[in-house]
Motif scaffolding. Structure first.
Motif, PDB file in Angstrom:
ATOM      1  N   ILE A   1      10.312   4.898  -3.441  1.00  0.00           N
ATOM      2  CA  ILE A   1      11.581   5.344  -2.869  1.00  0.00           C
ATOM      3  C   ILE A   1      12.133   6.600  -3.535  1.00  0.00           C
ATOM      4  N   ARG A   2      11.883   6.790  -4.821  1.00  0.00           N
ATOM      5  CA  ARG A   2      12.409   7.983  -5.491  1.00  0.00           C
ATOM      6  C   ARG A   2      11.769   9.260  -4.954  1.00  0.00           C
ATOM      7  N   GLN A   3      10.532   9.146  -4.496  1.00  0.00           N
ATOM      8  CA  GLN A   3       9.816  10.323  -4.005  1.00  0.00           C
ATOM      9  C   GLN A   3       9.965  10.522  -2.503  1.00  0.00           C
ATOM     10  N   GLY A   4      10.357   9.475  -1.771  1.00  0.00           N
ATOM     11  CA  GLY A   4      10.551   9.644  -0.341  1.00  0.00           C
ATOM     12  C   GLY A   4      10.439   8.339   0.423  1.00  0.00           C
ATOM     13  N   ASP A   5      10.674   8.415   1.722  1.00  0.00           N
ATOM     14  CA  ASP A   5      10.593   7.252   2.611  1.00  0.00           C
ATOM     15  C   ASP A   5       9.188   7.164   3.183  1.00  0.00           C
ATOM     16  N   ALA A   6       8.365   6.321   2.569  1.00  0.00           N
ATOM     17  CA  ALA A   6       6.956   6.232   2.974  1.00  0.00           C
ATOM     18  C   ALA A   6       6.802   5.829   4.433  1.00  0.00           C
ATOM     19  N   GLY A   7       7.730   5.032   4.932  1.00  0.00           N
ATOM     20  CA  GLY A   7       7.614   4.534   6.291  1.00  0.00           C
ATOM     21  C   GLY A   7       7.841   5.573   7.361  1.00  0.00           C
ATOM     22  N   SER A   8       8.378   6.734   7.001  1.00  0.00           N
ATOM     23  CA  SER A   8       8.744   7.731   8.003  1.00  0.00           C
ATOM     24  C   SER A   8       7.650   8.758   8.275  1.00  0.00           C
ATOM     25  N   TYR A   9       6.584   8.732   7.482  1.00  0.00           N
ATOM     26  CA  TYR A   9       5.531   9.741   7.647  1.00  0.00           C
ATOM     27  C   TYR A   9       4.521   9.306   8.694  1.00  0.00           C
ATOM     28  N   GLU A  14       0.857  -1.175   0.000  1.00  0.00           N
ATOM     29  CA  GLU A  14       0.000   0.000   0.000  1.00  0.00           C
ATOM     30  C   GLU A  14       0.901   1.235   0.000  1.00  0.00           C
ATOM     31  N   ILE A  15       0.337   2.392   0.308  1.00  0.00           N
ATOM     32  CA  ILE A  15       1.119   3.629   0.309  1.00  0.00           C
ATOM     33  C   ILE A  15       2.187   3.644   1.398  1.00  0.00           C
ATOM     34  N   PHE A  16       2.129   2.704   2.343  1.00  0.00           N
ATOM     35  CA  PHE A  16       3.042   2.730   3.489  1.00  0.00           C
ATOM     36  C   PHE A  16       4.386   2.085   3.209  1.00  0.00           C
ATOM     37  N   GLY A  17       4.580   1.551   2.011  1.00  0.00           N
ATOM     38  CA  GLY A  17       5.861   0.947   1.681  1.00  0.00           C
ATOM     39  C   GLY A  17       5.988  -0.471   2.199  1.00  0.00           C
ATOM     40  N   VAL A  18       7.212  -0.980   2.147  1.00  0.00           N
ATOM     41  CA  VAL A  18       7.449  -2.388   2.482  1.00  0.00           C
ATOM     42  C   VAL A  18       7.729  -2.506   3.978  1.00  0.00           C
ATOM     43  N   HIS A  19       6.660  -2.669   4.749  1.00  0.00           N
ATOM     44  CA  HIS A  19       6.781  -2.816   6.198  1.00  0.00           C
ATOM     45  C   HIS A  19       6.621  -4.294   6.571  1.00  0.00           C
ATOM     46  N   GLU A  20       6.488  -4.572   7.846  1.00  0.00           N
ATOM     47  CA  GLU A  20       6.510  -5.957   8.327  1.00  0.00           C
ATOM     48  C   GLU A  20       5.400  -6.820   7.728  1.00  0.00           C
ATOM     49  N   HIS A  21       4.213  -6.269   7.570  1.00  0.00           N
ATOM     50  CA  HIS A  21       3.126  -7.088   7.012  1.00  0.00           C
ATOM     51  C   HIS A  21       3.430  -7.509   5.578  1.00  0.00           C
ATOM     52  N   ILE A  22       3.936  -6.576   4.767  1.00  0.00           N
ATOM     53  CA  ILE A  22       4.262  -6.897   3.372  1.00  0.00           C
ATOM     54  C   ILE A  22       5.381  -7.935   3.321  1.00  0.00           C
ATOM     55  N   ALA A  23       6.379  -7.786   4.175  1.00  0.00           N
ATOM     56  CA  ALA A  23       7.455  -8.781   4.232  1.00  0.00           C
ATOM     57  C   ALA A  23       6.909 -10.140   4.646  1.00  0.00           C
ATOM     58  N   ASP A  24       5.944 -10.128   5.570  1.00  0.00           N
ATOM     59  CA  ASP A  24       5.352 -11.396   6.007  1.00  0.00           C
ATOM     60  C   ASP A  24       4.601 -12.072   4.860  1.00  0.00           C
ATOM     61  N   VAL A  25       3.880 -11.281   4.072  1.00  0.00           N
ATOM     62  CA  VAL A  25       3.188 -11.843   2.912  1.00  0.00           C
ATOM     63  C   VAL A  25       4.201 -12.489   1.962  1.00  0.00           C
TER      64      VAL A  25
END
Length: 257
Positions: A118-126, A89-100
């Motif tokens: 990633i080119r536009q920014g670090d989605a996980g930091s917002y 989703e818009i949140f980037g590759v976090h733990e749930h996506i890695a688990d999938v």
């Protein structure tokens, strides 16, 4: 997790996941923790799939001069694997996506979850969704995403993946990308779109939406949508279903009432 029948025909394995026992934490690396904008998350609601028997973790691809982190999971010591792209989703590759991705790897796939924002920014930091949408997501061109996914598949073919057996699975923002990429790349044999947006305004960055490519789609996509989803109306689902009848992809929807 429901799989499209075309996915099930690629491998015949099953996966069992163990409960997650860690509390909320913020993303510090690809596939580690959760994006700030998704917190708080209850540990009791999460599934944790271990990496026993897997080669799993971050790899980095250089694509058009940009380092693109990718979470990779695959059975250890095996090659000629069917490939599955896991689109966040818009949140980037976090733990749930890695688990999938690890769940797919347990089923026998080479699973790849790239950081497509990633080119536009670090989605996980917002910390806020509105800010994330404005500062990052709204600036991502569809063409860039298509090119990055093409490059990820090239890498997959060089690292144990069978490019004659490729699928794609995406969530929300990634659900929309699933429809678009299934039309873009003929290597895609099947897709599953979890509640991706189907229509909307067009602009230079997003010149088409799934409804615009429905008739030309050749690979089957399973759309999983919610009957009470206020963000994606049932009307748009029905319009997409109608548009799909003009093509021959065999795509279908399941609406969870």
């Amino acid at each position: 997790m429901p799989l499209h029948p075309d996915f099930n025909s690629l491998t015949g394995h099953t996966d069992e996941a163990s409960p997650m026992n860690r509390r909320n934490f913020i993303q510090t690396a690809v596939g580690v923790g959760f994006a700030a904008a998704t917190l708080p998350i209850s540990a009791q609601t999460m599934i944790h799939t271990d990496s026993v028997g897997l080669l799993a973790g971050r790899v980095e691809l250089s694509i058009n001069g940009q380092t693109v982190p990718v979470y990779r999971a695959q059975p250890e010591g095996k090659s000629n694997l069917p490939v599955i792209l896991v689109i966040s989703e818009i949140f980037g590759v976090h733990e749930h996506i890695a688990d999938v991705a690890r769940r797919y790897a347990k089923l026998g796939y080479l699973a790849l979850a790239p950081e497509l924002l990633i080119r536009q920014g670090d989605a996980g930091s917002y910390a806020g969704i509105a800010e994330l949408m404005k500062e990052v997501v709204s600036k991502v061109p569809d063409a860039q995403v298509m090119q990055d996914l093409d490059a990820v598949l090239v890498w997959a073919g060089q690292h144990g993946g069978d490019l004659e057996r490729v699928g794609i699975n995406g969530f929300c923002w990634g659900g929309r990308i699933t429809w678009l990429y299934a039309a873009h790349n003929p290597r895609i044999k099947a897709g599953v779109a979890w509640y991706g947006r189907l229509s909307g305004p067009v602009n230079e960055l997003s010149p088409q939406h799934p409804i615009d490519i429905a008739a030309s789609l050749r690979s089957p996509v399973l759309g999983l949508y919610g009957g009470k989803d206020s963000g994606i109306s049932l009307d748009s689902v029905r319009q997409m279903e109608s548009a799909l009848t003009k093509g021959h992809s065999g795509s279908e929807f399941h609406v969870y009432e």
